[in-house]
Design an enzyme around this catalytic site. Structure first.
Site, PDB file in Angstrom:
ATOM      1  CG  ASP A  44      45.673  34.382  21.136  1.00 20.40           C
ATOM      2  OD1 ASP A  44      45.634  35.136  22.130  1.00 20.40           O
ATOM      3  OD2 ASP A  44      44.687  34.161  20.413  1.00 20.40           O
TER       4      ASP A  44
HETATM    5 MG   LIG Z   1      40.992  30.938  20.115  1.00 19.07          MG
END
Ligand SMILES: [Mg+2]
Ligand SMILES: Nc1ncnc2c1ncn2[C@@H]1O[C@H](COP(=O)(O)OP(=O)(O)O)[C@@H](O)[C@H]1O
Length: 237
Positions: A167
Site C-alpha cells: 500500500d
Molecule cells: Mg495509511
C-alpha cells in the site's frame, strides 16, 4: 521481542526497552484519555491516537477493514494462529526494517484478542516526531529534487531489506523537520523474494501522486517522479 498471555484469548508482544508493564489497557484509547495522555490524533481508515507513553510519544492504531465487507465486520479477522495476526506480522516487519536501518516507526507493542473464530488487533508504535505526510506537504507547495531523491532512496532501502509495501501511497510517506523520510503503514505487507513486485510498488506510488493531483491539487508534476527514481537507483548515501 517478548510476549505475555494475560489470559488464554489474549496475546501481547512488546519491546521491553520501551514498555515496562505490558497490559491490554495500553491499547485502549479511553485509558490514555482518562490520564490526559492523548497528545493528538490522525485520521486514516480509522483514528490513529497519539499518546504519551512512559518513554516516548506513540501512535496507537486499531486494525480495521476497508471496503464494503469492512462495513459488516469492521475490525474482525479470521484467527489462524497467533503468528498470523495482523498486529504480530506488522510488529515483526517493523522490527526487521528498523534493524536494517530503514526509517520506519519503532514497534513498541502489539495486541491480539481472540473470540472464537475471529480476533481483533492493535499496534502501538513510535510516533514520528514533527512529521507530515506527503499529501499534506505537497498541498502547501513543491519540494525540491533532493527531497524526491531521499524518498526514492528510502524506498530502495526498504526493497533492499526485501520488503514489499503493498500500500505504498503518498499518505504513507512522511517527512520530518530534519528532512528525514519515513515509511509507515505496513499492514498486510511482507518479506518477498524476487524483484517483480518492486516495480509494482513504484507504479502504485506514481498513481498515488496522480490521484492526489486530481483530488487535492498537490504541487507535483510528472518529472518530479524522475527525481524520485534517480534517488531509488542511487540508494541511500
Ligand atoms: Mg495509511
Ligand atoms: N508512527 C506514526 N507517526 C506519526 N504519524 C503516524 C504514525 N502512524 C500513523 N500516523 C498517522 O496516522 C495516519 C493513519 O495511519 P496509518 O498507519 O497509515 O493507518 P491507515 O492508513 O490504515 O488508517 C497516517 O497517515 C499518519 O498521518
Amino acid at each position: 521481542m517478548q510476549h505475555i498471555t494475560p489470559n488464554p484469548n489474549t496475546l501481547i508482544w512488546y519491546d521491553s526497552d520501551y514498555i515496562s508493564s505490558p497490559d491490554e489497557q495500553l491499547f485502549n484509547p479511553a485509558y490514555w484519555k482518562a490520564q490526559n495522555r492523548v497528545i493528538g490524533s490522525a485520521q486514516g481508515r480509522g483514528t490513529t491516537w497519539f499518546v504519551e507513553t512512559e518513554h516516548l510519544p506513540a501512535a496507537l492504531r486499531h486494525y480495521r477493514r476497508g471496503g464494503l465487507f469492512g462495513k459488516l465486520v469492521r475490525d474482525q479477522y479470521w484467527f489462524s494462529g497467533w503468528q498470523n495476526t495482523r498486529s504480530f506480522l506488522e510488529f515483526s516487519l517493523l522490527n526487521k526494517l528498523a534493524k536494517a536501518n530503514v526509517n520506519v516507526p519503532r514497534p513498541l507493542a502489539a495486541l491480539a484478542v481472540r473470540s472464537g473464530l475471529t480476533y481483533r488487533a492493535d499496534l502501538l508504535s513510535e510516533k514520528i516526531a514533527n512529521a507530515q505526510d506527503l499529501v499534506a506537504i505537497l498541498q502547501v507547495g513543491r519540494i525540491d529534487s533532493a527531497a524526491y531523491h531521499r524518498i526514492g532512496a528510502e524506498i530502495r532501502a526498504m526493497h533492499d531489506a526485501g520488503v514489499n509495501h503493498t500500500d505504498l501511497n503518498i499518505h504513507n510517506v512522511l517527512i520530518d523537520d530534519k528532512n528525514r523520510v519515513w515509511i509507515i503503514d505496513f499492514d498486510k505487507c511482507s518479506e518477498q523474494s524476487g524483484d517483480s513486485w518492486k516495480q509494482d510498488n513504484l507504479s502504485r506510488l506514481k498513481r498515488s501522486f496522480e490521484k492526489e493531483l486530481g483530488r487535492y491539487q498537490i504541487h507535483w508534476q510528472p518529472t518530479d517522479f524522475d527525481a524520485l527514481l534517480k534517488g531509488y537507483q542511487q540508494g541511500k548515501q
